[in-house]
Write an enzyme that holds these catalytic residues in place. Structure first.
Site, PDB file in Angstrom:
ATOM      1  N   ARG A  50      -0.351   1.438   8.492  1.00 31.01           N
ATOM      2  CA  ARG A  50      -0.751   0.291   9.169  1.00 31.01           C
ATOM      3  C   ARG A  50      -0.887   0.483  10.645  1.00 31.01           C
ATOM      4  NH1 ARG A  50      -0.190  -5.108   7.305  1.00 31.01           N
ATOM      5  NH2 ARG A  50      -0.410  -5.028   4.944  1.00 31.01           N
ATOM      6  N   ARG A  85      -2.187  -5.445  14.413  1.00 30.48           N
ATOM      7  CA  ARG A  85      -1.914  -6.556  15.261  1.00 30.48           C
ATOM      8  C   ARG A  85      -1.028  -6.176  16.436  1.00 30.48           C
ATOM      9  NH1 ARG A  85      -1.263 -10.676  10.423  1.00 30.48           N
ATOM     10  NH2 ARG A  85       0.155  -8.804  10.263  1.00 30.48           N
ATOM     11  N   ARG A  89     -10.667  -7.987  16.270  1.00 38.02           N
ATOM     12  CA  ARG A  89     -10.557  -8.753  15.029  1.00 38.02           C
ATOM     13  C   ARG A  89     -10.957 -10.253  15.294  1.00 38.02           C
ATOM     14  NH1 ARG A  89      -9.286 -12.452  12.085  1.00 38.02           N
ATOM     15  NH2 ARG A  89      -7.370 -12.870  10.782  1.00 38.02           N
ATOM     16  N   ASP A  92      -8.428  -2.809   3.322  1.00 38.54           N
ATOM     17  CA  ASP A  92      -7.271  -3.514   2.564  1.00 38.54           C
ATOM     18  C   ASP A  92      -7.305  -3.334   0.995  1.00 38.54           C
ATOM     19  OD1 ASP A  92      -4.981  -5.503   3.646  1.00 38.54           O
ATOM     20  OD2 ASP A  92      -5.680  -5.883   1.464  1.00 38.54           O
ATOM     21  N   TYR A 132      -1.356  -9.407  -6.833  1.00 35.98           N
ATOM     22  CA  TYR A 132      -2.062 -10.213  -6.004  1.00 35.98           C
ATOM     23  C   TYR A 132      -3.035 -11.163  -6.759  1.00 35.98           C
ATOM     24  CZ  TYR A 132       0.424  -8.275  -2.115  1.00 35.98           C
ATOM     25  OH  TYR A 132       1.331  -7.859  -1.179  1.00 35.98           O
TER      26      TYR A 132
END
Ligand code: CP3
Length: 344
Positions: A27, A31, A40, A77, A153
């Site tokens: 990652r 952010r 973003r 992702d 998910y």
């Protein structure tokens, strides 16, 4: 000499024991970087960013420019796969992913392997742009989620406590769950193949929720589908190294590398580096396993973890990384400190 021979990340994956180990962070685009948050914002949504090759390339390169890591990882992702297959996937700000759950054979008809072209090709385009923009010593990693983790998910519709919805349906409706795994195996092979054709030099399979399964379930839902993916890719692209990441697998890490033909294994922070040396590093390159919370804390906590990794792994092939992705509120000077400690 091959073109890749100046990339220490690839050397380590070929089993070379290096004076200076390669370093990258899971990652690493994200952010915790101001420059990421700007792009973003510009993209409008997280998935729009994933499917915009110019912007996705830009955020992939940001941590390389700032920190000079030895490997870059494609910005995308693991939920791109269900999205491309036709499940509705959204990322709501501050809440993580939301999907309309698929829980039986009837609902599974929504997933269609013939729909993936446009979205997978857009990701392949990103790979091409990154490859063209990378410094010559930096390797490019492609990735996907492993079928089990992606299925948690798809079935749960979001991140779920103990992955209970997927685990339950795997027991109560194994026919449905196997059919879901079969689709994900096919889609993953297709997706990763396109990444390799576009220029990815190594692949990582993220199985973030491998830690929640008992051993018999680990065998059917982790080992079996992962072996199918790795064997198919190995047959097509024998030179592409693959890193497996069965996060949280504990002692089943041994079973994983015995069964799956990977060149590297990413080790989470709960594994003692000395145990990894004795049980894993004699067979494959190990990657890890500094606690991302020690990185967030910085100082002595971070130094102790880096020392533990050097002490345990220096005699064999290894790659410095975190045990899991970097945390959003990690101070940038702690990342700098990490790099200085590793490149001593
Ligand atoms: O490592 C990298 O820099 C490459 C990009 C990457 C992302 N996600 C970007 C991302 C990779 C390799 C992933 C993998 C991923 N995605 C995993 C496996 C690894 C892990 O962390 O366990 C999982 C489980 C996902 C699913 C996912 N994506 C979740 C649960 C979330 C929400 C949690 C969060 O951190 O917000 C995401 C969103 C996501 N993926 C972000 C990024 C940069 C943040 C989204 C944003 O910018 O708003």
């Amino acid at each position: 000499m091959t073109k890749s021979s100046n990339k220490i990340f690839l050397k380590a994956l070929q089993g070379e024991v290096l004076e200076q180990p390669p370093l990258w962070m899971m990652r690493q685009a994200g952010r915790y970087l101001d420059e990421y948050r700007k792009v973003r914002e510009q993209a409008g949504s997280f998935l729009k960013l994933c499917y915009n090759p110019e912007l996705a390339c830009e955020v992939t390169l940001q941590p390389i420019r700032r920190f000079g890591f030895d490997a870059s990882i494609l910005f995308a992702d693991i939920l791109v796969v269900p999205d491309a297959l036709g499940q509705n996937v959204r990322f709501e700000t501050g809440e993580g992913p939301r999907l309309n759950p698929i829980t039986n054979l009837e609902e599974l008809k929504q997933l269609d392997l013939s729909k993936v072209d446009e979205k997978f090709n857009s990701i392949a385009e990103t790979v091409k742009l990154i490859k063209a923009g990378l410094p010559k010593d930096t390797a490019l990693i492609g990735f996907c989620g492993s079928p089990w983790t992606v299925a948690t998910y798809i079935v749960g519709g979001q991140g779920t406590v103990n992955q209970a919805p997927a685990r339950s349906v795997a027991y109560s409706d194994p026919e449905f769950f196997q059919a879901l795994m079969d689709i994900l195996v096919e889609a993953s092979i297709d997706y990763l193949s396109r990444q390799v054709e576009a220029g990815a030099e190594a692949l990582q399979l993220f199985d973030s929720w491998a830690g929640s399964l008992p051993v018999d379930q680990f065998e059917c839902w982790i080992i079996e589908p992962t072996v199918r993916i790795v064997d198919a890719l190995r047959a097509k692209y024998p030179h592409i190294p693959i890193i497996g990441f069965p996060r949280g697998a504990g002692p089943l890490y041994s079973r994983y590398i015995e069964a799956v033909n990977v060149q590297g294994v990413s080790v989470d922070e709960t594994i003692d580096p000395k145990w990894a040396r004795d049980h894993l590093q004699s067979k494959v390159t190990v990657q890890g396993n500094v606690d991302s919370l020690a990185l967030m804390a910085g100082g002595d906590a971070l130094k102790r973890q880096v020392d533990m990794v050097f002490e345990a792994w220096s005699e064999g092939p290894f790659i410095f990384n975190l045990g899991h992705g970097i945390q959003q509120f990690t101070p940038l000077d702690h990342v700098e400190q990490f790099i200085k400690l590793v490149r001593r």
